[in-house]
Design a protein around this motif. Structure first.
Motif, PDB file in Angstrom:
ATOM      1  N   CYS A  21       0.862  -1.180   0.000  1.00  0.00           N
ATOM      2  CA  CYS A  21       0.000   0.000   0.000  1.00  0.00           C
ATOM      3  C   CYS A  21       0.902   1.235   0.000  1.00  0.00           C
ATOM      4  O   CYS A  21       1.761   1.388   0.879  1.00  0.00           O
ATOM      5  N   SER A  22       0.730   2.100  -0.959  1.00  0.00           N
ATOM      6  CA  SER A  22       1.582   3.291  -1.066  1.00  0.00           C
ATOM      7  C   SER A  22       1.282   4.319   0.025  1.00  0.00           C
ATOM      8  O   SER A  22       2.080   5.218   0.262  1.00  0.00           O
ATOM      9  N   HIS A  23       0.147   4.179   0.707  1.00  0.00           N
ATOM     10  CA  HIS A  23      -0.229   5.138   1.748  1.00  0.00           C
ATOM     11  C   HIS A  23       0.427   4.834   3.089  1.00  0.00           C
ATOM     12  O   HIS A  23       0.646   5.752   3.884  1.00  0.00           O
ATOM     13  N   ARG A  25       3.078   2.096   3.636  1.00  0.00           N
ATOM     14  CA  ARG A  25       4.289   1.269   3.683  1.00  0.00           C
ATOM     15  C   ARG A  25       5.355   1.961   4.533  1.00  0.00           C
ATOM     16  O   ARG A  25       5.478   3.185   4.547  1.00  0.00           O
ATOM     17  N   GLU A  50       5.081  -3.878   4.978  1.00  0.00           N
ATOM     18  CA  GLU A  50       3.666  -3.580   5.143  1.00  0.00           C
ATOM     19  C   GLU A  50       3.408  -2.979   6.521  1.00  0.00           C
ATOM     20  O   GLU A  50       4.117  -3.270   7.477  1.00  0.00           O
ATOM     21  N   GLN A  55      -6.853   2.885   4.006  1.00  0.00           N
ATOM     22  CA  GLN A  55      -6.879   2.667   2.557  1.00  0.00           C
ATOM     23  C   GLN A  55      -6.785   1.180   2.183  1.00  0.00           C
ATOM     24  O   GLN A  55      -7.429   0.738   1.251  1.00  0.00           O
ATOM     25  N   CYS A  56      -5.983   0.447   2.934  1.00  0.00           N
ATOM     26  CA  CYS A  56      -5.783  -0.983   2.624  1.00  0.00           C
ATOM     27  C   CYS A  56      -6.496  -1.892   3.618  1.00  0.00           C
ATOM     28  O   CYS A  56      -6.240  -3.097   3.634  1.00  0.00           O
ATOM     29  N   TYR A  61      -1.277  -4.300   2.019  1.00  0.00           N
ATOM     30  CA  TYR A  61      -1.100  -4.539   0.579  1.00  0.00           C
ATOM     31  C   TYR A  61      -2.358  -4.110  -0.171  1.00  0.00           C
ATOM     32  O   TYR A  61      -3.464  -4.232   0.351  1.00  0.00           O
ATOM     33  N   THR A  62      -2.164  -3.618  -1.379  1.00  0.00           N
ATOM     34  CA  THR A  62      -3.288  -3.324  -2.272  1.00  0.00           C
ATOM     35  C   THR A  62      -2.913  -3.785  -3.676  1.00  0.00           C
ATOM     36  O   THR A  62      -1.953  -3.295  -4.259  1.00  0.00           O
TER      37      THR A  62
END
Length: 127
Positions: A21-23, A25, A50, A55-56, A61-62
């Motif tokens: 997840c880019s939000h 990590r 992670e 968001q995830c 992870y997404t």
């Protein structure tokens, strides 16, 4: 074996790995032991792992990304196939000929922060 060695153009293997997840990590510096295990000795590398966020759904992870390995037989590999060589001998020759393995493709994703080391090891542990 002769028919296989003369008719195969390429062999493709793939695995799907979870993407971080880019939000949420988290960045960390890999230990020397981890770098040695991954054959990335040298200067410390920054990796991501992670964490979990809204968001995830606290998963870390997404989505997924593919890692691929493509074997394009050359004359040496065709000869090994025709002689019924072991899979490990064929794989060794393919790597010598420049084939990028699934693990190598996954390491690129780890180095670029797309996935985590633990995900790479989970997906490639039987390789």
């Amino acid at each position: 074996p002769f028919l296989v060695s003369s008719s195969v153009i390429a062999i493709l293997a793939q695995r799907l790995i979870r993407t971080l997840c880019s939000h949420c990590r988290k960045k960390y510096t890999a230990s020397e032991e981890l770098l040695a295990q991954l054959n990335l000795e040298g200067s410390p590398k920054a990796f991501y792992k992670e964490a979990g966020c809204v968001q995830c759904k606290q998963y870390g992870y997404t989505g997924r990304a593919g890692i691929y390995e493509m074997l394009i037989p050359n004359e040496n590999i065709r000869s090994l196939i025709a002689r019924k060589a072991s899979a490990s001998m064929i794989a060794e020759e393919a790597v010598k000929s420049g084939m990028k393995t699934l693990r190598d493709a996954g390491l690129e994703k780890v180095v670029h922060g797309i996935t985590s080391v633990s995900e790479l090891l989970r997906v490639t542990e039987e390789i």
